[in-house]
Design an enzyme around this catalytic site. Sequence first.
Site, PDB file in Angstrom:
ATOM      1  N   TYR A   1       0.789  -1.232   0.000  1.00  0.00           N
ATOM      2  CA  TYR A   1       0.000   0.000   0.000  1.00  0.00           C
ATOM      3  C   TYR A   1       0.824   1.286   0.000  1.00  0.00           C
ATOM      4  CZ  TYR A   1      -3.468  -3.483   1.214  1.00  0.00           C
ATOM      5  OH  TYR A   1      -4.266  -4.597   1.216  1.00  0.00           O
TER       6      TYR A   1
ATOM      7  N   HIS B   1      -7.813   1.088  -6.404  1.00  0.00           N
ATOM      8  CA  HIS B   1      -7.092   0.228  -5.461  1.00  0.00           C
ATOM      9  C   HIS B   1      -5.620   0.582  -5.521  1.00  0.00           C
ATOM     10  CE1 HIS B   1     -10.591  -2.274  -4.801  1.00  0.00           C
ATOM     11  NE2 HIS B   1     -10.793  -2.209  -6.104  1.00  0.00           N
TER      12      HIS B   1
END
Length: 150
Positions: A26, A103
């Site tokens: 991430y 995402h």
Amino acid sequence: MSRYAKILLLNGPNLNMLGKREPTHYGNLSLEDIEQRMQELAQQHQLELSCFQANSEEKLIDKIHQSFHLIDFIIINPAAYTHTSVALRDALLSVSIPFVEVHLSNIHRREPFRHHSYLSDIAEGVICGLGAQGYEFALQYASNYLKKIK
């Protein structure tokens, strides 16, 4: 004078932990860092951006419902709800607000259970695997989309 188009940036569960949680997937930026950058870009594009994050499916759905006739475009990172939430899908369908699904990681390069999205087939587009820059691309798309329908 015409009003600025209104964009809602919605972030789902655990994204409040960005910068701390699994940086290999991430990245190192916090959600606050991403939101600040998005606010700067929104101003450049003469857009009004509101940001909302919730770990609860109910709160995300309520925010979508509250956006009916108030928001022109949604950028959503549904996080884990991508793969599980028919309710989130139904909420987005109920308000008929165009949206892009974002995402940070490439969900197709991860565990098989992450490959399916309940939202992708009803989204204007899907951006995944480009890190925080994916949000920026989504905002650019939203700006262009809204200019076309003006």
